[in-house]
Design a protein around this motif. Sequence first.
Motif, PDB file in Angstrom:
ATOM      1  N   THR A 153       2.923  -2.913  -2.254  1.00 29.22           N
ATOM      2  CA  THR A 153       2.228  -2.762  -3.532  1.00 29.22           C
ATOM      3  C   THR A 153       2.145  -1.286  -3.849  1.00 29.22           C
ATOM      4  OG1 THR A 153       0.271  -3.425  -4.806  1.00 29.22           O
ATOM      5  CG2 THR A 153      -0.125  -2.584  -2.598  1.00 29.22           C
ATOM      6  N   THR A 154       1.872  -0.969  -5.093  1.00 26.50           N
ATOM      7  CA  THR A 154       1.666   0.415  -5.514  1.00 26.50           C
ATOM      8  C   THR A 154       0.326   0.508  -6.224  1.00 26.50           C
ATOM      9  OG1 THR A 154       4.051   0.789  -5.762  1.00 26.50           O
ATOM     10  CG2 THR A 154       2.582   2.329  -6.880  1.00 26.50           C
ATOM     11  N   GLN A 155      -0.549   1.348  -5.697  1.00 24.26           N
ATOM     12  CA  GLN A 155      -1.875   1.545  -6.271  1.00 24.26           C
ATOM     13  C   GLN A 155      -2.095   3.041  -6.484  1.00 24.26           C
ATOM     14  OE1 GLN A 155      -4.175  -0.271  -3.067  1.00 24.26           O
ATOM     15  NE2 GLN A 155      -4.375  -2.160  -4.228  1.00 24.26           N
ATOM     16  N   ASN A 156      -2.558   3.405  -7.663  1.00 23.49           N
ATOM     17  CA  ASN A 156      -2.779   4.816  -7.990  1.00 23.49           C
ATOM     18  C   ASN A 156      -1.515   5.645  -7.774  1.00 23.49           C
ATOM     19  OD1 ASN A 156      -5.573   4.450  -8.580  1.00 23.49           O
ATOM     20  ND2 ASN A 156      -6.038   4.500  -6.397  1.00 23.49           N
ATOM     21  N   GLY A 157      -0.350   5.016  -7.996  1.00 22.79           N
ATOM     22  CA  GLY A 157       0.903   5.715  -7.791  1.00 22.79           C
ATOM     23  C   GLY A 157       1.270   5.897  -6.328  1.00 22.79           C
ATOM     24  N   ILE A 158       0.569   5.197  -5.434  1.00 22.24           N
ATOM     25  CA  ILE A 158       0.799   5.317  -3.988  1.00 22.24           C
ATOM     26  C   ILE A 158       1.417   4.026  -3.476  1.00 22.24           C
ATOM     27  CG2 ILE A 158      -0.291   5.634  -1.744  1.00 22.24           C
ATOM     28  CD1 ILE A 158      -2.555   7.150  -3.197  1.00 22.24           C
ATOM     29  N   PHE A 159       2.576   4.131  -2.876  1.00 19.80           N
ATOM     30  CA  PHE A 159       3.278   2.982  -2.306  1.00 19.80           C
ATOM     31  C   PHE A 159       2.691   2.648  -0.935  1.00 19.80           C
ATOM     32  CE2 PHE A 159       6.568   1.223   0.448  1.00 19.80           C
ATOM     33  CZ  PHE A 159       7.095   0.194  -0.312  1.00 19.80           C
ATOM     34  N   GLN A 160       2.437   1.351  -0.702  1.00 19.55           N
ATOM     35  CA  GLN A 160       1.951   0.884   0.593  1.00 19.55           C
ATOM     36  C   GLN A 160       2.748  -0.346   1.001  1.00 19.55           C
ATOM     37  OE1 GLN A 160      -2.719   1.084   0.503  1.00 19.55           O
ATOM     38  NE2 GLN A 160      -1.936   0.967  -1.572  1.00 19.55           N
ATOM     39  N   LYS A 217      -2.399  12.157  -1.278  1.00 19.11           N
ATOM     40  CA  LYS A 217      -2.144  12.220  -2.726  1.00 19.11           C
ATOM     41  C   LYS A 217      -3.006  13.294  -3.385  1.00 19.11           C
ATOM     42  CE  LYS A 217      -0.765  10.284  -6.768  1.00 19.11           C
ATOM     43  NZ  LYS A 217       0.629  10.092  -7.213  1.00 19.11           N
ATOM     44  N   ALA A 218      -4.214  13.503  -2.862  1.00 16.90           N
ATOM     45  CA  ALA A 218      -5.118  14.521  -3.409  1.00 16.90           C
ATOM     46  C   ALA A 218      -4.682  15.929  -3.034  1.00 16.90           C
ATOM     47  CB  ALA A 218      -6.547  14.262  -2.935  1.00 16.90           C
ATOM     48  N   GLY A 235       3.713   0.441   9.335  1.00 20.24           N
ATOM     49  CA  GLY A 235       3.513   0.359   7.894  1.00 20.24           C
ATOM     50  C   GLY A 235       3.136   1.703   7.306  1.00 20.24           C
ATOM     51  N   LEU A 236       2.276   2.438   8.006  1.00 23.15           N
ATOM     52  CA  LEU A 236       1.882   3.773   7.546  1.00 23.15           C
ATOM     53  C   LEU A 236       3.106   4.695   7.505  1.00 23.15           C
ATOM     54  CD1 LEU A 236      -1.283   5.666   8.838  1.00 23.15           C
ATOM     55  CD2 LEU A 236       0.788   6.842   8.166  1.00 23.15           C
ATOM     56  N   ARG A 237       3.910   4.648   8.560  1.00 24.61           N
ATOM     57  CA  ARG A 237       5.096   5.509   8.618  1.00 24.61           C
ATOM     58  C   ARG A 237       6.061   5.200   7.471  1.00 24.61           C
ATOM     59  NH1 ARG A 237      10.120   5.586   9.595  1.00 24.61           N
ATOM     60  NH2 ARG A 237      10.216   3.320   9.945  1.00 24.61           N
ATOM     61  N   ARG A 238       6.314   3.903   7.242  1.00 24.16           N
ATOM     62  CA  ARG A 238       7.225   3.505   6.165  1.00 24.16           C
ATOM     63  C   ARG A 238       6.656   3.905   4.803  1.00 24.16           C
ATOM     64  NH1 ARG A 238      10.289  -2.153   7.343  1.00 24.16           N
ATOM     65  NH2 ARG A 238      10.800  -1.818   9.546  1.00 24.16           N
ATOM     66  N   GLY A 239       5.356   3.719   4.625  1.00 27.79           N
ATOM     67  CA  GLY A 239       4.738   4.084   3.364  1.00 27.79           C
ATOM     68  C   GLY A 239       4.799   5.575   3.100  1.00 27.79           C
ATOM     69  N   ALA A 240       4.519   6.373   4.135  1.00 29.84           N
ATOM     70  CA  ALA A 240       4.591   7.826   3.983  1.00 29.84           C
ATOM     71  C   ALA A 240       6.002   8.250   3.601  1.00 29.84           C
ATOM     72  CB  ALA A 240       4.158   8.509   5.280  1.00 29.84           C
ATOM     73  N   ASP A 241       6.994   7.642   4.234  1.00 27.39           N
ATOM     74  CA  ASP A 241       8.385   7.974   3.934  1.00 27.39           C
ATOM     75  C   ASP A 241       8.724   7.652   2.478  1.00 27.39           C
ATOM     76  OD1 ASP A 241      11.112   8.760   4.955  1.00 27.39           O
ATOM     77  OD2 ASP A 241      11.569   6.725   4.300  1.00 27.39           O
ATOM     78  N   GLU A 242       8.276   6.491   1.999  1.00 23.85           N
ATOM     79  CA  GLU A 242       8.549   6.093   0.614  1.00 23.85           C
ATOM     80  C   GLU A 242       7.841   7.012  -0.377  1.00 23.85           C
ATOM     81  OE1 GLU A 242      10.421   3.754  -2.286  1.00 23.85           O
ATOM     82  OE2 GLU A 242      10.676   3.698  -0.103  1.00 23.85           O
ATOM     83  N   ASN A 243       6.661   7.522   0.006  1.00 20.73           N
ATOM     84  CA  ASN A 243       5.907   8.432  -0.859  1.00 20.73           C
ATOM     85  C   ASN A 243       6.356   9.884  -0.732  1.00 20.73           C
ATOM     86  OD1 ASN A 243       3.873   6.680  -2.191  1.00 20.73           O
ATOM     87  ND2 ASN A 243       3.201   6.276  -0.099  1.00 20.73           N
ATOM     88  N   LYS A 244       7.369  10.129   0.111  1.00 21.81           N
ATOM     89  CA  LYS A 244       7.937  11.469   0.294  1.00 21.81           C
ATOM     90  C   LYS A 244       6.953  12.426   0.963  1.00 21.81           C
ATOM     91  CE  LYS A 244      11.476   9.894  -1.960  1.00 21.81           C
ATOM     92  NZ  LYS A 244      12.635   9.351  -1.221  1.00 21.81           N
ATOM     93  N   TRP A 245       6.105  11.881   1.845  1.00 21.65           N
ATOM     94  CA  TRP A 245       5.215  12.713   2.651  1.00 21.65           C
ATOM     95  C   TRP A 245       5.766  12.775   4.071  1.00 21.65           C
ATOM     96  CZ3 TRP A 245       1.013   9.058   0.577  1.00 21.65           C
ATOM     97  CH2 TRP A 245       0.592   9.466  -0.693  1.00 21.65           C
TER      98      TRP A 245
END
Length: 396
Positions: A153-160, A217-218, A235-245
């Motif tokens: 899902t994407t919330q506040n522009g953040i992919f999870q 994000k902040a 899940g955290l690792r994959r999400g961070a990668d998708e968010n370019k962090w």
Amino acid sequence: MQPKNHGRRAKDAQGMNKMGRVVNDWLLLLPSTLRETFFSKAAFATNWSYTIYPPLLLFPPNTFAKEPWPALLTADLQPQRQQLYASICKAFKVTHIALNGPVPGTSLDATPNILRSPTKLIPLYGDFGSNLPPPPEHDPTADDFRDAFWCSTTQNGIFQTWAPRYTMFSQGNLSEKTRVLQLKSLRRDGLGGVEPKEISAVDLYAGIGYFAFSYAKAGVGKVLCWEINGWSVEGLRRGADENKWKCKVITDEQVRANLDEMARIEVGKLDLQGEQLIVFKESNQKAPERIEALRSQIPPVRHVNCGFLPSSSGSWETAVRLLDPLQGGWIHAHENVNAKEIEMRKLEVIETFRAIANNIGFSESASCVACEQVEVVKSYGPGIYHCVFDIAVLPI
């Protein structure tokens, strides 16, 4: 800031009509004997609510609880059931369907479900992966991650993202994620002229990145996370990668490989200059030791999130120890509280943090402990609310 696509919840008339049309079309294809049983009640007997986390469609727990729907879940109607599910998938452009369920407070062996494993989720359609034992009985492998079904899902522009068979996702935390993004204490004017990139934040119960991603994000410079569930860490690792962090995960294997003769992890020797998120796959009880070893490499810790329910009190002393001893900061303590006792609990929380700060000698000078806000996040049951107490622990 307005929350964006956080799962399409079908509560409006248009969404309900769409599901109703799919069900009606399916009813017309049933053999005549079954059609007579289902058609009189089925189309309008259920409040068709659902949430889509691509590519998963998730029904509430009681969707098929009333007649005539229980018969749908019996083995003798499997062909018709599969036909209905396939029609739903086609109409809503998903590949998997499941019945949601409450996350139990205890595991199957009656021990506390500290990993918040979604053991009540019922897969209905699609391959959700093997029915693996939860950690620590089975620590997931790279093959497990590859073979699992993942939704997002994407919330506040953040992919999870998460694997729903093994990891929970709380839709009700969206308001708190949004609030974290908007905290004055994460802005320059609330940090005494310091930019967010010049501070660190800690999430002691990181999960798939619920609140850690809001800090990232902040613009917080370093976000240090503790999580013991391997599925959540992935899940955290994959999400961070998708968010370019940039994200560094320090796993159990790396822990064992970096022990010195004193049986301590040489955390201080880690190169963390490029990573915004650093994830320790271990108990948060080790967080004070790790942070002390890293203080020279990271900006001062000004925020600590304690997001565990029904009570995060077991992590409060750890949280105070993590704050920068010269500048102090804010601790966000999550608690389930009786609606009639919120104010009383607020006073208790303040006194507990004040005692902790005094007992551990938090600052060389006296410290001020205050509750700046009590945020009521969501209902957790009849008369019980999930609250977050924003505790400021600042040198005087």
